[in-house]
Design an enzyme around this catalytic site. Structure first.
Site, PDB file in Angstrom:
ATOM      1  N   LYS A 294       0.838  -1.203   0.000  1.00  0.00           N
ATOM      2  CA  LYS A 294       0.000   0.000   0.000  1.00  0.00           C
ATOM      3  C   LYS A 294       0.871   1.250   0.000  1.00  0.00           C
ATOM      4  CE  LYS A 294      -4.041  -1.677   2.575  1.00  0.00           C
ATOM      5  NZ  LYS A 294      -4.989  -1.473   1.468  1.00  0.00           N
TER       6      LYS A 294
ATOM      7  N   ARG B  38     -10.537 -11.278   1.446  1.00  0.00           N
ATOM      8  CA  ARG B  38     -11.406 -12.304   0.852  1.00  0.00           C
ATOM      9  C   ARG B  38     -10.754 -13.699   0.907  1.00  0.00           C
ATOM     10  NH1 ARG B  38     -11.618  -9.098  -4.721  1.00  0.00           N
ATOM     11  NH2 ARG B  38     -11.274  -7.447  -3.197  1.00  0.00           N
TER      12      ARG B  38
HETATM   13  N1  BES Z   1      -8.363  -3.490   4.047  1.00  0.00           N
HETATM   14  C1  BES Z   1      -8.455  -3.074   2.695  1.00  0.00           C
HETATM   15  C2  BES Z   1      -9.730  -2.317   2.382  1.00  0.00           C
HETATM   16  C3  BES Z   1      -9.888  -0.983   3.060  1.00  0.00           C
HETATM   17  C4  BES Z   1      -9.481   0.164   2.408  1.00  0.00           C
HETATM   18  C5  BES Z   1     -10.510  -0.894   4.287  1.00  0.00           C
HETATM   19  C6  BES Z   1      -9.659   1.378   3.050  1.00  0.00           C
HETATM   20  C7  BES Z   1     -10.674   0.322   4.911  1.00  0.00           C
HETATM   21  C8  BES Z   1     -10.238   1.456   4.284  1.00  0.00           C
HETATM   22  C9  BES Z   1      -8.403  -4.295   1.782  1.00  0.00           C
HETATM   23  O1  BES Z   1      -7.645  -5.356   2.224  1.00  0.00           O
HETATM   24  C10 BES Z   1      -7.813  -3.848   0.498  1.00  0.00           C
HETATM   25  O2  BES Z   1      -6.669  -3.495   0.493  1.00  0.00           O
HETATM   26  N2  BES Z   1      -8.598  -3.896  -0.575  1.00  0.00           N
HETATM   27  C11 BES Z   1      -8.136  -3.490  -1.847  1.00  0.00           C
HETATM   28  C12 BES Z   1      -8.608  -4.500  -2.856  1.00  0.00           C
HETATM   29  C13 BES Z   1      -7.995  -4.322  -4.227  1.00  0.00           C
HETATM   30  C14 BES Z   1      -6.522  -4.641  -4.184  1.00  0.00           C
HETATM   31  C15 BES Z   1      -8.708  -5.235  -5.200  1.00  0.00           C
HETATM   32  C16 BES Z   1      -8.727  -2.117  -2.153  1.00  0.00           C
HETATM   33  O3  BES Z   1      -9.885  -1.885  -1.816  1.00  0.00           O
HETATM   34  O4  BES Z   1      -8.007  -1.285  -2.672  1.00  0.00           O
HETATM   35 MN    MN Z   2      -5.606  -5.210   1.685  1.00  0.00          MN
END
Ligand code: BES
Ligand code: MN
Ligand code: ZN
Length: 484
Positions: free
Chosen positions: A257, A331
């Site tokens: 991230k 997921r």
């Molecule tokens: N934990 C995150 C989602 C999230 C983002 C929760 C912001 C709370 C605030 C999740 O694991 C994630 O990183 N999701 C990605 C998925 C993508 C890589 C398909 C996302 O939403 O960017």
């Molecule tokens: Mn994530």
């Protein structure tokens, strides 16, 4: 570091008489044209009184709080604003008050007011300093019948939200999967009849939880699988299985991230926290319904042992997933847990809850959870349960034209297809829910707040814990399909 659990809540008591020498809180309704409830004669400066929900004024040692139109949401806001105002001058003011409520006050109003009082002053701070003096208890004074029971239940719901907030707010240097499991064990021990089992990485390997092991593999702090069991009472009743995402920190893994905002990922186990807190709330109320809570807990980290984009992993039960982005880790751990539930627990209803996608946060903002369901009765129960406890949900579609996108050429399913991210994530999860009526709650938005509003303060909100308890209660009352 000091053990931060649990944050003490403001105690709400019930009585039908005032205490001598204790300052009072009066209630005003009706907007700027305030109508005062019992005790109006104590007001010394009527010009300062407002009936707007959450408005407060000082009247000598007493206080007035506005409850607006008297809708439950107004009472929740009023309770929260009241404790914040009382906390603000607790250093020189009193730490207990008598709140004068009308004798015809509605049960829903008392419940919402209690939630606001208990949660509005919530604070989470890790410090070596003495905590400031705060209001400790409020006594609701009314002759209305049944108020004690209403307050008892609302207090249980508030305690669940508060526990959920504490778990999610705990920083990730303290909170690894083993810590989360130990916190669940500790909290559950206090409740008779609630069982907890914690499985370690060795058990997960033997049982082939490929999703949890892949996600947790990059961290020096190994994954855990937490299973809480409330057997119900009598013949048990219908079996509700709740699954919560327990990512104790989400770096994104190899698909790392950006630095901005990454620190907020300490709350990425908010779904798991809601499930742990819900099981405690269900057991505390001794509900006649069987509930199992599952929390796959792992830290998604970057290292030489981390899983990679392009990997194919085998979930519990044998379904394979083509990994395309290690940041879509939630997921993968949920898939194992859903498959485990379907294979071993014979659920009548399956609900998962997760801070799953940034996309859902963009779609619905920070105050509404995304609700996906394969069953209309279940969807209606979740939305209505949420409305009763002050949490709002919006139903999202499981779009048929996107179903093919979760198929993979090299595995059974593809982890993150392009397109609307919240929906494709839900479609991925559905592959693991079998034929069981299933709902998926994406709380990426409402699990955190960036500012104070209503009973919420900045940080982890504890969102979904109350909805899950209230949902379980609907199955206790009406176990069969009544809608749809
Ligand atoms: N934990 C995150 C989602 C999230 C983002 C929760 C912001 C709370 C605030 C999740 O694991 C994630 O990183 N999701 C990605 C998925 C993508 C890589 C398909 C996302 O939403 O960017
Ligand atoms: Mn994530
Ligand atoms: Zn995540």
């Amino acid at each position: 570091m000091r053990a931060p659990l649990p944050t003490p809540l403001v105690t709400v008591e019930v009585a039908d008489t005032l205490r001598r020498g204790v300052p009072a809180v009066l209630v005003a309704s009706g907007g700027d044209e305030a109508r005062l409830g019992p005790g109006a004669e104590r007001v010394v400066d009527a010009d300062d009184v407002s009936g707007r929900a959450g408005a407060t004024s000082r009247q000598g040692r007493d206080r007035v709080v506005g409850v607006g139109d008297g809708a439950p949401g107004d009472w929740r806001k009023a309770g929260a604003a009241l404790v914040r105002a009382l906390d603000a001058d607790a250093a020189k003011g009193a730490t207990t008050y008598d709140v004068l409520l009308p004798d015809d006050v509605a049960g829903e109003a008392v419940a919402a007011f209690t939630l606001g009082i208990a949660l509005g002053g919530y604070r989470f701070k890790v410090t070596g300093e003495e905590p400031p003096k705060r209001v400790k208890s409020l006594r609701l004074v009314t002759a209305a019948p049944g108020v004690a029971d209403v307050v008892r239940k609302a207090t249980t719901l508030a305690a669940a939200t508060s526990l959920s907030r504490d778990l999610a707010n705990t920083p990730s240097n303290v909170k690894d999967p083993a810590w989360l499991a130990a916190a669940a064990v500790k909290a559950a021990k206090a409740v008779p009849g609630l069982r907890v089992e914690v499985r370690d990485e060795k058990w997960l390997a033997e049982q082939r939880f490929g999703g949890v092991l892949a996600v947790g593999g990059g961290s020096a702090r190994p994954p855990r699988f937490i299973e809480l069991t409330w057997p119900g009472t009598g013949d048990g009743g219908p079996h509700l299985v709740l699954v919560g995402k327990g990512i104790t920190f989400d770096t994104g893994g190899i698909s790392v991230k950006p630095a901005d905002g990454m620190h907020l990922m300490r709350t990425d186990m908010s779904g798991g926290a809601a499930v742990i807190a819900a099981l405690i709330g269900v057991a505390r109320q001794s509900l006649p319904v069987r509930v199992t809570g599952l929390v796959p807990a792992a830290e998604n980290h970057v290292s030489g042992s981390a899983y990679r984009p392009g990997d194919v992993i085998t979930h519990y039960g044998g379904t394979t997933t083509e990994v395309t982005n290690t940041d879509a880790e939630g997921r993968l751990v949920l898939a194992d847990a859903l498959a485990y539930a379907v294979r071993n627990l014979r659920p009548d209803v399956l609900v998962d809850v997760a801070t799953l996608t940034g996309a859902m946060k963009v779609t619905l903002g920070l105050r509404t959870g995304g609700l996906f369901a394969t069953d209309d009765d279940l969807a209606a129960r979740v939305a209505e349960a949420g409305a009763r406890v002050g949490e709002s949900w919006w139903r999202m579609p499981l779009l048929a034209d996107l179903v093919e996108d979760v198929r993979s050429d090299i595995a059974d399913v593809r982890q993150c297809p392009p397109g609307p991210g919240g929906i494709t994530a839900a479609l991925f999860l559905r592959e693991f829910a079998g034929d069981v009526p299933w709902a998926h709650l994406d709380i990426a938005g409402p699990a955190r707040a960036d500012k104070v509003y209503d009973e919420v303060v900045a940080g982890a909100t504890g969102f979904a814990a109350r909805t899950l308890i209230e949902l379980a209660e609907t199955y206790a009352a009406t176990p069969t399909n009544t809608i749809g």
